[in-house]
Design a protein around this motif. Structure first.
Motif, PDB file in Angstrom:
ATOM      1  N   VAL A   1       0.675  -1.085  -0.019  1.00 42.55           N
ATOM      2  CA  VAL A   1       0.308  -0.164   0.044  1.00 42.55           C
ATOM      3  C   VAL A   1       0.410   1.196   0.174  1.00 42.55           C
ATOM      4  CG1 VAL A   1      -2.018   1.400   1.225  1.00 42.55           C
ATOM      5  CG2 VAL A   1      -1.751  -0.637   1.020  1.00 42.55           C
ATOM      6  N   MET A   2       1.173   1.467  -1.315  1.00 39.69           N
ATOM      7  CA  MET A   2       2.312   3.085  -1.080  1.00 39.69           C
ATOM      8  C   MET A   2       0.826   4.431  -1.758  1.00 39.69           C
ATOM      9  SD  MET A   2       5.086   3.748  -4.701  1.00 39.69           S
ATOM     10  CE  MET A   2       6.233   2.610  -2.553  1.00 39.69           C
ATOM     11  N   ARG A   3       1.331   5.409  -1.221  1.00 42.50           N
ATOM     12  CA  ARG A   3       1.075   6.828  -1.647  1.00 42.50           C
ATOM     13  C   ARG A   3       1.631   8.091  -1.483  1.00 42.50           C
ATOM     14  NH1 ARG A   3      -0.918  10.789   2.512  1.00 42.50           N
ATOM     15  NH2 ARG A   3      -2.676  10.959   0.973  1.00 42.50           N
ATOM     16  N   GLY A   4       1.490   8.937  -2.072  1.00 47.47           N
ATOM     17  CA  GLY A   4       2.259  10.331  -2.063  1.00 47.47           C
ATOM     18  C   GLY A   4       1.721  11.171  -0.919  1.00 47.47           C
ATOM     19  N   ASP A   5       3.148  11.388  -0.507  1.00 44.84           N
ATOM     20  CA  ASP A   5       2.435  12.424   1.119  1.00 44.84           C
ATOM     21  C   ASP A   5       1.583  13.598   1.222  1.00 44.84           C
ATOM     22  OD1 ASP A   5       4.740  14.067  -0.381  1.00 44.84           O
ATOM     23  OD2 ASP A   5       6.006  13.601   2.316  1.00 44.84           O
ATOM     24  N   SER A   6       1.797  13.790  -0.320  1.00 45.56           N
ATOM     25  CA  SER A   6       0.985  15.095  -0.734  1.00 45.56           C
ATOM     26  C   SER A   6      -0.245  14.674  -1.913  1.00 45.56           C
ATOM     27  CB  SER A   6       2.375  16.223  -1.559  1.00 45.56           C
ATOM     28  OG  SER A   6       2.763  16.057  -0.715  1.00 45.56           O
ATOM     29  N   ASP A   7      -0.654  13.232  -1.600  1.00 53.97           N
ATOM     30  CA  ASP A   7      -1.693  13.479  -2.016  1.00 53.97           C
ATOM     31  C   ASP A   7      -2.782  13.735  -1.783  1.00 53.97           C
ATOM     32  OD1 ASP A   7      -3.704  11.913  -4.234  1.00 53.97           O
ATOM     33  OD2 ASP A   7      -2.965   9.946  -3.745  1.00 53.97           O
ATOM     34  N   ASN A   8      -3.570  14.755  -3.342  1.00 59.73           N
ATOM     35  CA  ASN A   8      -5.031  15.949  -2.506  1.00 59.73           C
ATOM     36  C   ASN A   8      -5.964  14.529  -3.143  1.00 59.73           C
ATOM     37  OD1 ASN A   8      -4.667  16.169  -5.276  1.00 59.73           O
ATOM     38  ND2 ASN A   8      -4.068  18.766  -4.930  1.00 59.73           N
ATOM     39  N   VAL A   9      -6.174  13.977  -3.725  1.00 59.63           N
ATOM     40  CA  VAL A   9      -6.878  12.665  -4.482  1.00 59.63           C
ATOM     41  C   VAL A   9      -7.391  11.677  -3.771  1.00 59.63           C
ATOM     42  CG1 VAL A   9      -8.133  11.363  -6.577  1.00 59.63           C
ATOM     43  CG2 VAL A   9      -5.949  13.485  -7.239  1.00 59.63           C
ATOM     44  N   SER A  10      -6.631  10.642  -3.187  1.00 57.61           N
ATOM     45  CA  SER A  10      -6.843   9.609  -2.767  1.00 57.61           C
ATOM     46  C   SER A  10      -6.450   9.973  -1.423  1.00 57.61           C
ATOM     47  CB  SER A  10      -6.727   8.070  -2.485  1.00 57.61           C
ATOM     48  OG  SER A  10      -6.508   8.224  -4.382  1.00 57.61           O
ATOM     49  N   PRO A  11      -7.657  10.205  -0.045  1.00 56.49           N
ATOM     50  CA  PRO A  11      -6.756  10.369   0.692  1.00 56.49           C
ATOM     51  C   PRO A  11      -6.024   9.482   2.238  1.00 56.49           C
ATOM     52  CG  PRO A  11      -8.643  10.089   0.975  1.00 56.49           C
ATOM     53  CD  PRO A  11      -8.571  10.045  -0.143  1.00 56.49           C
ATOM     54  N   ALA A  12      -5.333  10.387   3.077  1.00 56.25           N
ATOM     55  CA  ALA A  12      -4.538   9.061   3.773  1.00 56.25           C
ATOM     56  C   ALA A  12      -5.300   7.874   4.813  1.00 56.25           C
ATOM     57  CB  ALA A  12      -3.437  10.203   4.829  1.00 56.25           C
ATOM     58  N   GLU A  13      -6.583   8.421   4.676  1.00 56.69           N
ATOM     59  CA  GLU A  13      -7.292   7.698   5.875  1.00 56.69           C
ATOM     60  C   GLU A  13      -7.005   6.153   5.018  1.00 56.69           C
ATOM     61  OE1 GLU A  13     -10.284  11.287   5.383  1.00 56.69           O
ATOM     62  OE2 GLU A  13      -7.713  11.080   5.539  1.00 56.69           O
ATOM     63  N   ALA A  14      -7.620   6.637   3.526  1.00 57.71           N
ATOM     64  CA  ALA A  14      -8.477   5.453   3.031  1.00 57.71           C
ATOM     65  C   ALA A  14      -7.047   4.228   2.584  1.00 57.71           C
ATOM     66  CB  ALA A  14      -8.257   6.195   1.799  1.00 57.71           C
ATOM     67  N   SER A  15      -5.699   5.445   2.515  1.00 60.14           N
ATOM     68  CA  SER A  15      -4.494   3.850   2.385  1.00 60.14           C
ATOM     69  C   SER A  15      -4.752   3.620   3.802  1.00 60.14           C
ATOM     70  CB  SER A  15      -3.236   4.800   1.942  1.00 60.14           C
ATOM     71  OG  SER A  15      -3.180   5.972   0.878  1.00 60.14           O
ATOM     72  N   VAL A  16      -4.620   4.435   5.050  1.00 63.11           N
ATOM     73  CA  VAL A  16      -4.723   3.222   6.111  1.00 63.11           C
ATOM     74  C   VAL A  16      -5.151   2.215   6.514  1.00 63.11           C
ATOM     75  CG1 VAL A  16      -4.639   3.731   8.522  1.00 63.11           C
ATOM     76  CG2 VAL A  16      -3.620   5.628   7.539  1.00 63.11           C
ATOM     77  N   ALA A  17      -6.545   2.632   5.555  1.00 63.81           N
ATOM     78  CA  ALA A  17      -7.754   1.598   5.780  1.00 63.81           C
ATOM     79  C   ALA A  17      -7.396   0.395   5.438  1.00 63.81           C
ATOM     80  CB  ALA A  17      -8.714   2.298   5.013  1.00 63.81           C
ATOM     81  N   MET A  18      -7.247   0.556   4.128  1.00 60.08           N
ATOM     82  CA  MET A  18      -6.211  -1.079   3.316  1.00 60.08           C
ATOM     83  C   MET A  18      -5.125  -1.849   4.329  1.00 60.08           C
ATOM     84  SD  MET A  18      -6.400   0.460  -0.658  1.00 60.08           S
ATOM     85  CE  MET A  18      -5.132   1.658  -0.805  1.00 60.08           C
ATOM     86  N   ALA A  19      -4.329  -0.650   4.740  1.00 60.19           N
ATOM     87  CA  ALA A  19      -3.052  -0.952   4.745  1.00 60.19           C
ATOM     88  C   ALA A  19      -3.405  -2.049   6.556  1.00 60.19           C
ATOM     89  CB  ALA A  19      -1.951  -0.119   5.651  1.00 60.19           C
ATOM     90  N   GLN A  20      -4.307  -0.966   7.212  1.00 55.22           N
ATOM     91  CA  GLN A  20      -4.434  -1.920   8.348  1.00 55.22           C
ATOM     92  C   GLN A  20      -5.668  -3.739   7.864  1.00 55.22           C
ATOM     93  OE1 GLN A  20      -7.050   1.142  10.073  1.00 55.22           O
ATOM     94  NE2 GLN A  20      -5.258   1.571  11.572  1.00 55.22           N
ATOM     95  N   ALA A  21      -6.455  -3.356   7.060  1.00 56.61           N
ATOM     96  CA  ALA A  21      -6.902  -4.360   6.099  1.00 56.61           C
ATOM     97  C   ALA A  21      -6.692  -5.468   6.031  1.00 56.61           C
ATOM     98  CB  ALA A  21      -8.020  -4.221   5.583  1.00 56.61           C
ATOM     99  N   ALA A  22      -4.625  -5.754   5.629  1.00 58.90           N
ATOM    100  CA  ALA A  22      -3.829  -6.062   4.811  1.00 58.90           C
ATOM    101  C   ALA A  22      -2.748  -6.701   5.890  1.00 58.90           C
ATOM    102  CB  ALA A  22      -3.060  -5.600   3.518  1.00 58.90           C
ATOM    103  N   GLY A  23      -3.146  -6.006   7.301  1.00 57.34           N
ATOM    104  CA  GLY A  23      -2.209  -6.329   7.877  1.00 57.34           C
ATOM    105  C   GLY A  23      -1.053  -5.794   7.436  1.00 57.34           C
ATOM    106  N   THR A  24      -0.653  -4.599   6.743  1.00 55.63           N
ATOM    107  CA  THR A  24       0.612  -4.012   6.651  1.00 55.63           C
ATOM    108  C   THR A  24       0.811  -2.268   6.781  1.00 55.63           C
ATOM    109  OG1 THR A  24       2.279  -3.720   4.922  1.00 55.63           O
ATOM    110  CG2 THR A  24       0.070  -3.905   4.456  1.00 55.63           C
ATOM    111  N   GLU A  25       1.653  -1.872   6.529  1.00 56.42           N
ATOM    112  CA  GLU A  25       2.034  -0.712   6.821  1.00 56.42           C
ATOM    113  C   GLU A  25       1.919   0.379   5.242  1.00 56.42           C
ATOM    114  OE1 GLU A  25       2.239   0.525   9.611  1.00 56.42           O
ATOM    115  OE2 GLU A  25       2.535  -1.101  10.964  1.00 56.42           O
ATOM    116  N   VAL A  26       1.628   1.568   5.330  1.00 58.31           N
ATOM    117  CA  VAL A  26       1.429   2.477   4.389  1.00 58.31           C
ATOM    118  C   VAL A  26       2.875   2.684   3.985  1.00 58.31           C
ATOM    119  CG1 VAL A  26       0.598   4.576   3.590  1.00 58.31           C
ATOM    120  CG2 VAL A  26      -0.791   3.437   5.207  1.00 58.31           C
ATOM    121  N   VAL A  27       3.621   2.667   3.177  1.00 59.07           N
ATOM    122  CA  VAL A  27       4.933   3.483   2.228  1.00 59.07           C
ATOM    123  C   VAL A  27       4.616   4.698   1.380  1.00 59.07           C
ATOM    124  CG1 VAL A  27       6.679   3.192   0.889  1.00 59.07           C
ATOM    125  CG2 VAL A  27       5.542   1.662   2.023  1.00 59.07           C
ATOM    126  N   GLU A  28       5.128   5.568   2.922  1.00 61.94           N
ATOM    127  CA  GLU A  28       4.899   6.882   1.650  1.00 61.94           C
ATOM    128  C   GLU A  28       5.973   7.958   0.956  1.00 61.94           C
ATOM    129  OE1 GLU A  28       1.131   9.907   3.970  1.00 61.94           O
ATOM    130  OE2 GLU A  28       3.453  10.225   4.701  1.00 61.94           O
TER     131      GLU A  28
END
Length: 257
Positions: free
Chosen positions: A202-229
């Motif tokens: 699960v990867m996101r840009g730290d300045s992503d203004n389209v897909s919010p950080a909480e969406a990435s966090v939710a995916m990472a938590q569901a998959a048992g991993t960490e978000v790569v920013e």
């Protein structure tokens, strides 16, 4: 459908990385990343109406697109895939996981989300569609694409932004319409990541203004991993920072063998 293979040779192979593009682009957005993945079996694909793929005449559906991709794997001898999607590509990756779980050896979700569109988001898609069909697509798309990059990239690397704008201009009206309708119709698929016991990036840009950080966090938590920013990067991580994407895919891929 335009399906492109690289470094796939006859005979038994490991899984292929299936790189799925964002809206409103085509497979070319992945080329800077592909250049850094020498020796890894890769498949690139254009969605209906984008790149070299013909427009779809059927009801717009990410599920149908996922099925079409799977139907095309046989000619390359590919039996397992690691779908890696940016934005819209992530939605296709989850459709593949839901419909063809036995084929999926791992997953990459980059600048994307697993939940369905909100009512407001769906309304926004159809407003965009009306604007484009009224002949104003360029005045809508160009600012949208430019906003998908950080201020620093727009200042220091304007050629990267200009290239993305040019790619967006190549999308057909039929492709843009198909994509907006198909994305609006997608269901919530977050639960799939909870049930998927294979490697997930699960990867996101730290300045992503389209897909919010909480969406990435939710995916990472569901998959048992960490978000790569990725630092100083926005929504289109494979275009803006292909080096970061390739490094993490080179870590993900061996785990999927």
């Amino acid at each position: 459908m335009n399906l492109i293979a690289r470094d796939i040779i006859p005979g038994p192979i490991g899984p292929a990385l299936l790189l799925l593009h964002a809206y409103p682009f085509d497979h070319r957005m992945w080329l800077p990343t592909v250049d850094r993945l020498a020796g890894v079996p890769i498949l690139l694909v254009d969605a209906p109406g984008f790149g070299e793929s013909e427009p779809s005449v059927d009801t717009p559906s990410l599920d149908a697109f996922a099925d079409e991709i799977v139907a095309g794997l046989g000619k390359f001898g590919v039996e397992r895939i690691v779908p890696v999607g940016n934005s819209m590509g992530g939605y296709v990756a989850l459709a593949l996981l839901e419909r063809h779980p036995d084929l999926v050896a791992g997953l990459g979700m980059i600048g994307t989300r697993a939940d369905a569109d909100s009512v407001d988001a769906k309304a926004g898609r159809f407003e965009n569609l009306v604007t484009m069909l009224a002949g104003r697509r360029e005045e809508l798309l160009t600012p949208q694409v430019e906003a998908m990059f950080t201020d620093s990239t727009r200042r220091a690397r304007p050629e990267v932004v200009a290239q993305a704008v040019e790619w967006s201009k190549d999308a057909s009206d039929a492709g843009l319409s198909w994509a907006q309708r198909a994305m609006a119709a997608r269901p919530d698929r977050l639960h799939l990541l909870t049930e998927f016991n294979k490697p997930v990036l699960v990867m996101r840009g730290d300045s992503d203004n389209v897909s919010p950080a909480e969406a990435s966090v939710a995916m990472a938590q569901a998959a048992g991993t960490e978000v790569v920013e990725v630092h100083q990067t926005s929504h289109l991580v494979p275009i803006e920072n292909p080096g970061a994407v390739s490094r993490h895919l080179m870590t993900l891929y061996p785990q999927c063998m």
